[in-house]
Design an enzyme around this catalytic site. Structure first.
Site, PDB file in Angstrom:
ATOM      1  N   CYS A 175       5.817   5.125   8.796  1.00 53.98           N
ATOM      2  CA  CYS A 175       6.414   4.449   7.639  1.00 53.98           C
ATOM      3  C   CYS A 175       7.874   4.813   7.402  1.00 53.98           C
ATOM      4  O   CYS A 175       8.740   3.930   7.427  1.00 53.98           O
ATOM      5  CB  CYS A 175       5.601   4.747   6.378  1.00 53.98           C
ATOM      6  SG  CYS A 175       3.956   4.017   6.375  1.00 53.98           S
ATOM      7  N   GLU A 235       0.842  -1.204   0.000  1.00 52.05           N
ATOM      8  CA  GLU A 235       0.000   0.000   0.000  1.00 52.05           C
ATOM      9  C   GLU A 235       0.871   1.245   0.000  1.00 52.05           C
ATOM     10  O   GLU A 235       1.964   1.267   0.554  1.00 52.05           O
ATOM     11  CB  GLU A 235      -0.956  -0.013   1.193  1.00 52.05           C
ATOM     12  CG  GLU A 235      -0.309  -0.003   2.566  1.00 52.05           C
ATOM     13  CD  GLU A 235      -0.067   1.393   3.098  1.00 52.05           C
ATOM     14  OE1 GLU A 235      -0.529   2.357   2.461  1.00 52.05           O
ATOM     15  OE2 GLU A 235       0.601   1.524   4.129  1.00 52.05           O
ATOM     16  N   PHE A 236       0.337   2.296  -0.626  1.00 45.57           N
ATOM     17  CA  PHE A 236       1.061   3.568  -0.750  1.00 45.57           C
ATOM     18  C   PHE A 236       0.183   4.730  -0.292  1.00 45.57           C
ATOM     19  O   PHE A 236       0.255   5.818  -0.850  1.00 45.57           O
ATOM     20  CB  PHE A 236       1.507   3.781  -2.198  1.00 45.57           C
ATOM     21  CG  PHE A 236       2.395   2.693  -2.737  1.00 45.57           C
ATOM     22  CD1 PHE A 236       3.749   2.691  -2.457  1.00 45.57           C
ATOM     23  CD2 PHE A 236       1.867   1.670  -3.511  1.00 45.57           C
ATOM     24  CE1 PHE A 236       4.578   1.691  -2.947  1.00 45.57           C
ATOM     25  CE2 PHE A 236       2.684   0.660  -4.008  1.00 45.57           C
ATOM     26  CZ  PHE A 236       4.046   0.671  -3.725  1.00 45.57           C
ATOM     27  N   LYS A 238       2.514  15.006  11.092  1.00 46.74           N
ATOM     28  CA  LYS A 238       2.153  15.865   9.965  1.00 46.74           C
ATOM     29  C   LYS A 238       0.685  16.247  10.106  1.00 46.74           C
ATOM     30  O   LYS A 238      -0.051  15.616  10.881  1.00 46.74           O
ATOM     31  CB  LYS A 238       2.403  15.169   8.625  1.00 46.74           C
ATOM     32  CG  LYS A 238       1.422  14.052   8.313  1.00 46.74           C
ATOM     33  CD  LYS A 238       1.606  13.550   6.880  1.00 46.74           C
ATOM     34  CE  LYS A 238       0.511  12.557   6.513  1.00 46.74           C
ATOM     35  NZ  LYS A 238       0.605  12.131   5.097  1.00 46.74           N
ATOM     36  N   GLY A 291       8.858  11.917  10.125  1.00 43.38           N
ATOM     37  CA  GLY A 291       8.456  11.002  11.182  1.00 43.38           C
ATOM     38  C   GLY A 291       7.344  10.117  10.670  1.00 43.38           C
ATOM     39  O   GLY A 291       7.227   9.884   9.471  1.00 43.38           O
TER      40      GLY A 291
END
Length: 384
Positions: A213, A104-105, A273, A210
């Site tokens: 992943c 997965e992306f 984020k 951070g």
């Protein structure tokens, strides 16, 4: 529980098509394609922990999966995991169960959009019919499909994250040089990004990457290479730069405040984020720990993460930007949430004991902040 914009409403809209069970046997009875989406956290050695993946195989052996079932690996696993899983399946009498790698992306905070409009869908298989079955699931998305071997599919995930992390560390190194020579990294990054061979993505200097992943996957790929007898020097530097980048903020605060002991510093934003509440490997954790070690009083605000004190002992939580910066000797913008960036900076400056503002994401206008009366410093930018 995770915070993901749009997820709540999506689940409500499709609640009639969602069901939940703790019984793998029941699930297998209703499913042909089984996605494995467990986490693979780092071990003490830096390798990926595959214990959750292997637990799934233990449960499959107990239920007696059959030849119609295809296991699809969504989890981020080291190259060679597919071979290991296939060997384990055969050893457990489940050699008739299919297997495919489908990394997965998805970006946290934009996962739904990324799924519905993917850059690519990567599918690795040992047998074409298993890859065909997985590809058929994605047909409605009309996405670019990359069919390959299982090891190559596994490597695509690691290589992609490692390259993006490398871009971040590279631009942060350029930012540090810019500070020494008087250049502005924002302009430098813009000029670089206009080159089609480079592109603008991930060329934004800041306090480092951070999340769940990048740190884990970069370390795991470095470890994988080392276990194979290859020293991945580039990734060693990427990791080192990322760690040092967070600590540079502390030095900037010392430059403006002389000493940090007894000072009050506001951290604006905690999540790694915007758009997520994920605190895994968040830069704010390192900053808070370092500041507390210096004897600093740390007050933090994040619009989604509200348990700062539970994450790092000693952090005080504020319920607004205004409360966080009131009486502060300095403020550090750590996570560029829109609600924080759009704060009423003109009125906030008068509430601070010392109007020092460190912009760890280069999200604010330096001239505007200087006009408000702040002593402003970004990352790799010329101060007004």
């Amino acid at each position: 529980p995770i915070y993901e914009p749009g997820l709540d409403s999506l689940m409500v809209d499709h609640r009639e098509r969602l069901s939940y069970t703790l019984s793998l046997d029941q699930m297998l009875g209703r499913s042909d394609v089984v996605f494995i989406a467990v986490d693979t956290p780092p071990t003490y050695s830096g390798d990926a922990d595959l214990s959750r993946v292997m637990t799934v195989l233990d449960e499959l052996e107990a239920t007696g999966a059959d030849s119609r079932h295809i296991l699809v690996m969504k989890s981020t696993v080291p190259v060679g995991t597919g071979e290991r899983v296939r060997a384990e399946l055969e050893a457990r009498g489940l050699g008739n169960v299919g297997y495919a790698s489908n990394p997965e992306f998805l970006k946290e905070g934009a996962a739904i959009e990324d799924f519905l409009d993917p850059d690519r869908v990567v599918i690795g298989d040992f047998a074409p019919e298993h890859g065909d079955a997985v590809e058929a699931l994605y047909a409605p998305l009309e996405a670019r499909i990359v069919r390959t071997t299982v090891p190559s599919a596994e490597m695509v995930k690691y290589a992609s994250n490692a390259f993006l992390a490398t871009k971040i560390s590279f631009i942060n190194e350029i930012a540090n040089v810019c500070e020494e020579v008087g250049a502005d990294v924002s302009v430098v990054a813009e000029g670089m990004g206009l080159d089609q061979r480079i592109g603008p993505a991930f060329l934004r200097a800041g306090v480092g990457f951070g999340g769940s992943c990048f740190p884990k996957d970069v370390t795991a790929l470095k470890q994988l290479a080392g276990n194979s007898g290859y020293h991945f020097q580039l990734l060693t530097s990427v990791i080192e730069v990322n760690e040092l980048q967070k600590r540079r903020v502390v030095n900037k605060l010392k430059k403006h405040l002389d000493t940090l002991e007894g000072r009050r510093v506001a951290l604006l934003g905690l999540a790694f984020k915007p758009g997520t509440d994920d605190m895994r490997e968040a830069s704010s954790l390192v900053l808070a720990a370092r500041l507390l070690a210096e004897g600093t009083r740390v007050v933090a605000f994040d619009p989604v993460v509200t348990n700062a004190g539970d994450l790092v002992h000693g952090i005080e939580s504020a319920d607004s930007v205004e409360a966080a910066v009131a009486g502060a000797d300095a403020a550090v913008l750590v996570t560029e949430w829109k609600s924080i960036v759009d704060s009423q900076w003109g009125s906030l400056v008068d509430t601070m004991a010392t109007p020092v503002l460190i912009d760890g994401r280069n999200a604010l206008d330096p001239d505007e902040m200087a006009a408000h009366g702040y002593t402003y410093e970004g990352v790799g930018r010329t101060s007004p």
